[in-house]
Design an enzyme around this catalytic site. Structure first.
Site, PDB file in Angstrom:
ATOM      1  N   ARG A 175       0.834  -1.204   0.000  1.00 37.54           N
ATOM      2  CA  ARG A 175       0.000   0.000   0.000  1.00 37.54           C
ATOM      3  C   ARG A 175       0.869   1.255   0.000  1.00 37.54           C
ATOM      4  O   ARG A 175       0.561   2.242  -0.678  1.00 37.54           O
ATOM      5  CB  ARG A 175      -0.941  -0.002   1.202  1.00 37.54           C
ATOM      6  CG  ARG A 175      -2.029  -1.057   1.124  1.00 37.54           C
ATOM      7  CD  ARG A 175      -2.946  -1.006   2.333  1.00 37.54           C
ATOM      8  NE  ARG A 175      -3.828   0.148   2.313  1.00 37.54           N
ATOM      9  CZ  ARG A 175      -4.654   0.479   3.311  1.00 37.54           C
ATOM     10  NH1 ARG A 175      -4.674  -0.256   4.405  1.00 37.54           N
ATOM     11  NH2 ARG A 175      -5.435   1.537   3.213  1.00 37.54           N
ATOM     12  N   CYS A 233      -1.495   5.729   9.076  1.00 36.21           N
ATOM     13  CA  CYS A 233      -1.831   4.470   8.400  1.00 36.21           C
ATOM     14  C   CYS A 233      -2.967   4.776   7.430  1.00 36.21           C
ATOM     15  O   CYS A 233      -2.978   5.835   6.812  1.00 36.21           O
ATOM     16  CB  CYS A 233      -2.204   3.393   9.421  1.00 36.21           C
ATOM     17  SG  CYS A 233      -3.598   3.837  10.476  1.00 36.21           S
TER      18      CYS A 233
END
Length: 276
Positions: A175, A233
């Protein structure tokens, strides 16, 4: 107070009927909701807290799990029996990803006696301790939410830290590099951020690595107690796990609560891809 508690210590507290508030914070980004796991069996006396409803505000431009209003968090914790001066122990399935967000939130809102069960529900059952389907009668607490116990970042602060300090990206490396993005509409990372997946904070059993190994890991990324450090995050959940791991390593750090879901809500914010 040390942020972790192990199974034998918690078992002794429960057997002595010590005044401990047990919070079951099991949660999944995808799949059955945590309340189903709670109803199938939980630690004796544990109260379920819903990460989406009790520990975060409504999703929107501020992110998928923004900070809740102080009054809302206070009410949720009071319903769970939290009071000043009373130890809170929070757990999830195993790796403390969700439990760390509850730990961080309680600390942020002024409750300093909170610990995470290292290894979670799995460690408890693997040690042969019982679980129950009985839901306890909870005496409401009188917790008072006072924001500011831990430092936080907004998008501007995260960008500044990525340029002049150390901003850690707690998501998976895929990611971070922008190779996949299963949740948010844009893939990539904040320019200048450094990849530090939370999976590297724990062993295969879900327990946190020893402080020395965590200091070594973060030190290789430039994160030390002499640097300005922050973490983000996808939505501010796993980054709280990073903050806990940094805490264990003796490294103060700020949480970008809105995280990537807030960052990409503003198309003017730049996006980087690759190893960065």
């Amino acid at each position: 107070m040390h942020p972790l508690i192990d199974v034998p210590t918690l078992d002794r507290l429960i057997r002595r009927r010590a005044p401990v508030v047990l919070l079951d914070a099991r949660w999944r980004l995808a799949g059955p909701p945590g309340i189903e796991s709670y109803r199938e069996g939980h630690l004796p006396g544990a109260v379920f807290v819903d990460l989406d409803e009790d520990v975060a505000g409504p999703p929107g431009p501020g992110g998928r799990h923004p900070l809740p209003a102080a009054g809302d968090f206070e009410a949720a914790m009071r319903r769970a029996g939290v009071s000043p001066g009373r130890l809170v122990v929070v757990y999830d399935d195993a790796d403390s990803t969700a439990a760390a967000r509850v730990w961080w939130s309680l600390r942020y809102f002024g409750h300093d006696q909170v610990r995470v069960l290292d290894g979670g529900h799995r460690a408890w059952t693997e040690a042969g301790h019982p679980v129950t389907t009985d839901e306890p009668e909870v005496k409401p607490g009188d917790f008072l939410a006072a924001p500011g116990g831990f430092p936080v970042l907004d998008a501007e602060g995260a960008a500044e830290l990525a340029r002049g300090g150390v901003l850690l990206d707690a998501r998976s490396a895929e990611r971070y590099r922008g190779e996949q993005e299963p949740v948010d509409p844009v893939a990539g990372h904040i320019p200048g951020a450094r990849s530090a997946p939370t999976s590297g904070n724990v062993g295969v059993d879900g327990r946190f690595l020893p402080p020395g190994l965590l200091r070594e890991r973060f030190g290789q990324l430039g994160a030390t107690d002499a640097a300005d450090v922050g973490a983000y995050c996808g939505s501010g959940v796993t980054a709280a796990h990073e903050i806990l791991a940094l805490n264990l390593a003796g490294i103060p750090a700020a949480l970008y609560v809105g995280s990537w879901s807030n960052w990409v809500a503003d198309p003017a914010n730049p996006v980087a891809t690759g190893t960065g």
